[in-house]
Design an enzyme around this catalytic site. Structure first.
Site, PDB file in Angstrom:
ATOM      1  N   HIS A   1       0.765  -1.189  -0.275  1.00  0.00           N
ATOM      2  CA  HIS A   1      -0.003   0.021  -0.246  1.00  0.00           C
ATOM      3  C   HIS A   1       1.063   1.190   0.242  1.00  0.00           C
ATOM      4  CE1 HIS A   1      -3.483   2.416   0.630  1.00  0.00           C
ATOM      5  NE2 HIS A   1      -2.953   3.123   1.729  1.00  0.00           N
TER       6      HIS A   1
ATOM      7  N   ASP B   1      -9.724   5.578  -6.760  1.00  0.00           N
ATOM      8  CA  ASP B   1     -10.622   6.462  -7.539  1.00  0.00           C
ATOM      9  C   ASP B   1     -10.102   6.804  -9.161  1.00  0.00           C
ATOM     10  OD1 ASP B   1     -12.461   7.306  -5.481  1.00  0.00           O
ATOM     11  OD2 ASP B   1     -11.370   8.832  -4.869  1.00  0.00           O
TER      12      ASP B   1
ATOM     13  N   SER C   1       5.544  -0.664 -14.944  1.00  0.00           N
ATOM     14  CA  SER C   1       4.575  -1.514 -14.742  1.00  0.00           C
ATOM     15  C   SER C   1       3.818  -1.818 -16.026  1.00  0.00           C
ATOM     16  CB  SER C   1       3.653  -1.320 -13.394  1.00  0.00           C
ATOM     17  OG  SER C   1       3.153  -0.051 -13.409  1.00  0.00           O
TER      18      SER C   1
END
Length: 440
Positions: free
Chosen positions: A184, A236, A316
Site C-alpha cells: 500500500h 478513484d 509496470s
C-alpha cells in the site's frame, strides 16, 4: 507534509493471509551486521531524442523538437541483516545523487534531470531514505521508502536514478517456488526528483490519486512453467488485474522454445477521476533459442476505447510490445514484433551481445475516446492511426577481473507515425555506462 499511511481493509486482510501461511523456516541467526550488504552503482547516461519536424505527441506537450542531456548518477543501497530471534528487525537505506554533465535550456527534458520553472536542468539533485523491515520466518514486512517490482505497480528505472515510493509492503516465500507480495503506497519520488512526498499519477492520463494497493504472486513450476497473478487498485482511478503464463520447452543440442502471454484487465474505480475505463490488453510471444541466436515473434492487442495506461514514471507494463520508445498501447491498437538477439561469445567475444527488432502497429481507433476525460488528447487525432519502431542495441559486460560487471549499452531507436498516432516521429540514442560494486 507526508500523508499518513492508511492501509485499506483489503490490504490488511491480505497481510493476515500472508502471515498465516505455513511457517517452516528456522529462526534467523545471521545477525544485524553479519547479514548486511552494501552496493554502489555508478551510472553514466547520455540521451539524445529528436522529435523531427513534428514537435507534438502525448509525451511532448511543450512542442520541443530536440532534447539532449548527459548526466552522472551515483546510487548506494544498504541492506542490514536481522536481529536474532523469531522476529527479526532490520533496515534498508539508500542514497542517490545525480549530476548534470551537459544540458542546455533548449535541449533539456529527457527526464534525466529535474527542471526549474524555466525548463532548465538543475545542476544536481539528490535523495536519501530508509525502510524499517521485520521478518518472521518466511514473511517480511517493510515500512518506509520502497522500490516495488510487480507487473501492476513497479518503480521506474529507465533513466539516471530509480523511482521510489513511501508506504508498506509485505512478502512471503513459505512455499518453494511461490512468491506472494502485497503493498500500500501513498507518496512517490519520481526518477528526476528529490521530493519524497510527490503526488502519484498515471503515465498517459496524468491523473493524480492519493494511494495505491497491490496484491498477487508468481509461481515457478518444476517443469519450466511460470504463472503470475496480480491485482492493483489506484484509488478513484482504476482496478487493474494481471495474468501471465509462460513455459519453456528444452530440446537436445542446446535448443529451447519459450512461449508466453500477458493480460491486463483495467476498469475505472470509485469516482473514476480519469473517466470511464474498460480496457483489455494482452500480448503473446514465441522465442526460439538455439546456441548464440534467439528469434522472437510477438503479437499485442488493446481492446478498448482508451489507451492502456499504467503507473506514472514507472515500469509496470509487461506487455511484449512495450519497447524503448513506444508502448504500442493506443485505443484498439493491434501490433506485432520480430526480434533477433545474438551473443557474440560464439565469435570469441564473451560479454558482447547484439539486438535488433522491428514493430508495427495499426488499427488505432480514437473515435470513442471521451473528449472531456484524462485521455482527451487522443480524441483530437482521428482514426486510422499506424506507426512503426526499429531498435538496435549493442551491449558489452566485462566478464572478470576488477571491473567485472562493468557494462556499456548503446541503443538507437527510429519511430515513425501518421497524424492519427500519438507518439509522433522520433529518432533517439542512449549510451549508458554502469558499474555496480558490491562493497560487502
Amino acid at each position: 507534509m507526508s500523508r499518513p499511511v492508511r492501509a485499506p481493509r483489503a490490504f490488511c486482510a491480505s497481510a493476515l493471509l500472508l502471515c498465516s501461511l505455513p511457517l517452516m523456516a528456522e529462526e534467523a541467526t545471521e545477525g544485524l551486521l553479519e547479514g548486511s550488504s552494501l552496493q554502489l552503482i555508478n551510472r553514466n547516461f547520455y540521451f539524445n531524442r529528436d522529435f523531427r519536424s513534428r514537435g507534438d505527441g502525448v509525451f511532448n506537450p511543450q512542442r520541443q523538437s530536440y532534447r539532449e542531456e548527459w548526466a552522472q548518477g551515483f546510487q548506494g543501497f544498504f541492506s542490514s541483516g536481522y536481529t536474532a530471534g523469531t522476529l527479526g528487525v532490520g533496515i534498508d537505506a539508500h542514497a542517490l545523487l545525480g549530476l548534470k554533465l551537459d544540458s542546455g535550456g533548449g535541449t533539456s527534458g529527457t527526464n534525466l534531470l529535474p527542471l526549474d520553472s524555466q525548463r532548465r536542468a538543475e545542476d544536481d539533485f539528490s535523495a536519501a531514505g530508509a525502510a524499517l523491515k521485520l521478518r518472521a520466518f518466511d514473511t517480511e514486512l517493510k515500512l518506509g521508502d520502497l522500490f516495488p517490482i510487480t507487473p501492476v505497480f513497479q518503480r521506474g528505472d529507465g533513466r539516471l536514478l530509480p523511482q521510489s515510493f513511501r508506504g508498506v509492503s509485505l512478502s512471503n516465500t513459505s512455499i518453494d517456488g511461490l512468491i506472494l507480495q502485497g503493498g500500500h503506497l501513498h507518496a512517490a519520488r519520481n526518477k528526476a526528483s528529490s521530493n519524497h512526498d510527490g503526488e502519484m499519477s498515471t503515465e498517459y492520463g496524468g491523473t493524480a490519486y492519493r494511494s495505491a494497493s497491490y496484491l498477487g504472486g508468481e509461481y515457478a513450476f518444476a517443469d519450466g512453467t511460470a504463472l503470475s497473478l496480480y491485482q492493483a487498485r489506484f484509488e478513484d482511478v482504476w482496478t487493474q488485474r494481471y495474468l501471465s503464463l509462460a513455459h519453456t520447452f528444452a530440446f537436445d543440442g542446446g535448443h529451447a522454445l519459450d512461449l508466453g502471454g500477458n493480460y491486463y484487465r483495467t476498469r475505472d474505480q470509485g469516482s473514476a477521476r480519469a473517466g470511464k475505463i474498460a480496457t483489455d490488453s494482452w500480448s503473446t510471444y514465441a522465442r526460439l533459442r538455439t546456441g548464440a541466436h534467439s528469434l522472437m515473434l510477438a503479437y499485442q492487442r488493446i481492446d478498448g476505447d482508451q489507451p492502456f495506461d499504467y503507473l506514472g514514471d514507472g515500469d509496470s507494463i509487461y506487455l511484449a510490445n512495450s519497447v524503448l520508445y513506444s508502448d504500442f498501447n493506443s485505443p484498439n491498437e493491434r501490433s506485432w514484433q520480430i526480434r533477433y538477439d545474438f551473443e557474440l561469445a560464439a565469435w570469441g567475444l564473451p560479454g558482447l551481445s547484439f539486438m535488433a527488432r522491428y514493430l508495427r502497429g495499426s488499427g488505432i481507433d480514437n473515435s470513442e475516446v471521451d473528449s472531456t476525460g484524462a485521455y482527451a488528447y487522443y480524441a483530437t487525432l482521428g482514426d486510422g492511426g499506424k506507426h512503426w519502431e526499429r531498435d538496435f542495441q549493442l551491449k558489452y559486460v566485462v566478464q572478470s577481473g576488477p571491473a567485472k560487471n562493468l557494462s556499456w549499452v548503446v541503443q538507437q531507436t527510429t519511430h515513425r507515425a501518421n497524424s492519427a498516432q500519438s507518439d509522433g516521429d522520433v529518432d533517439q540514442v542512449r549510451i549508458i555506462t554502469q558499474y555496480p560494486v558490491d562493497v560487502f
